[in-house]
Design a protein around this motif. Structure first.
Motif, short mmCIF file in Angstrom:
data_model
loop_
_atom_site.label_atom_id
_atom_site.label_comp_id
_atom_site.label_asym_id
_atom_site.label_seq_id
_atom_site.Cartn_x
_atom_site.Cartn_y
_atom_site.Cartn_z
N ALA A 261 66.08 -10.51 49.52
CA ALA A 261 66.75 -9.28 49.08
C ALA A 261 65.89 -8.11 49.55
O ALA A 261 65.09 -7.55 48.78
N ALA B 132 67.59 -9.65 41.31
CA ALA B 132 67.15 -8.73 42.37
C ALA B 132 68.24 -8.53 43.42
O ALA B 132 68.45 -7.41 43.90
N ARG B 133 68.93 -9.58 43.77
CA ARG B 133 69.99 -9.47 44.78
C ARG B 133 71.14 -8.59 44.32
O ARG B 133 71.88 -8.05 45.14
N SER C 123 65.06 -4.93 47.52
CA SER C 123 64.76 -5.15 46.11
C SER C 123 63.42 -4.54 45.70
O SER C 123 62.50 -4.37 46.50
#
Length: 306
Positions: free
Chosen positions: A64, A37-38, A67
């Motif tokens: 994040a 996700a990051r 995200s």
């Protein structure tokens, strides 16, 4: 950065790519999903608890903020749940770029699932086998798509007879033997899957990755006495020779994202700890006859054909 020091900083940008990570609410799965996700991937947390999955998704969104993180209910011990989860992915997404089959673990006592499978082989192999088969069509036409199976050094001590995936039915259950058998199955499945994808001309490859000895909740279902012996989170000696979940996640992450990785490769630390490199698995895992027999048994038991 040198290959032997591959870290999450080496993950390429993943914007526009969709990743499904099983067992992603804690431990390795959570670390894998967070890293993806990051780096821009839309991530689906496929977990057996909606509540824990939702909490994990929120934690990822905090780390994040931009995200895209969603959840789907998936209990790999239930073939019915596997089918419902696969159908939901078909309903909500037009393709999958990355499927990380991470969920698994120990079963402290002998148990049989609702489908009649020994629980450890069900959760670690038969569930992922069926789930992968049911979403395979969402991946094979997607350039650069990958299936990653999370293995274990335990496979080195595993033995398996595809004609009888439930030998403990008639003798004393040993959870370590059951786990090692299931992790050998993971690698047999990976290599046979990759060979079939290549033969079909699919745009998908299959790889495996392992975490070494990582400090996760993998032994959470065991008794306190057993956890004091085998769990790096509880046993101080085991803690000294283990690594964090974030470090352990690097093996599967490299298999999932390294542009130089190829189908049928296996990534992780050379021992219990360290940065991920390409590693070898035991000779039994490369036995093509054993791979085929396990594949045929898995199709017969799950009623999922590729």
């Amino acid at each position: 950065m040198a290959a032997q020091h591959w870290t999450d900083h080496d993950i390429p940008e993943l914007h526009g790519r969709t990743a499904v990570v099983t067992g992603a609410n804690t431990g390795l799965g959570f670390a894998i999903a967070t890293a993806l996700a990051r780096h821009g991937a839309a991530v689906v947390l496929a977990c057996r608890s909606e509540e824990r999955a939702a909490a994990a998704a929120e934690r990822i969104r905090v780390s994040a903020p931009d995200s895209d993180v969603r959840t789907v209910l998936l209990d790999l011990a239930s073939q019915a749940s596997v089918r419902v989860a696969a159908q939901r992915l078909h309903d909500e997404y037009d393709h999958i770029d990355l499927l990380v089959n991470n969920a698994g673990g120990f079963r402290p006592k002998y148990a049989v699932t609702e489908d009649g499978f020994e629980a450890t082989i069900a959760v670690n192999h038969l569930g992922p086998f069926a789930f992968t088969g049911l979403v395979r069509d969402m991946m094979t036409g997607t350039p650069g798509s990958r299936v990653v199976i999370v293995g274990s050094n335990g496979h080195r001590n595993g033995t398996i007879d595809p004609a009888d995936l439930n030998p403990e039915r008639d003798k004393k259950y040993r959870y370590i033997a059951a786990y090692n058998r299931a992790k050998l199955a993971n690698l047999l499945f990976t290599y046979e899957l990759n060979r079939r994808l290549e033969a079909d001309g699919a745009q998908t490859i299959a790889l495996a990755g392992h975490a070494g000895l990582a400090r996760t909740d993998g032994a959470r279902d065991m008794s306190w006495m057993v956890r004091t012996v085998i769990s790096p989170k509880v046993n101080p000696i085991m803690r000294m020779i283990s690594q964090s979940a974030a470090m352990g996640a690097l093996g599967p992450l490299r298999a999932a994202t390294d542009p130089d990785a190829r189908g049928g490769e296996y990534y992780g630390p050379r021992g219990n700890t360290g940065y991920p490199v390409r590693v070898d698995s035991v000779g039994a895992s490369h036995d093509t006859d054993l791979q085929l027999r396990l594949w045929e048994a898995s199709e017969r038991l799950t009623k999922v054909t590729y």
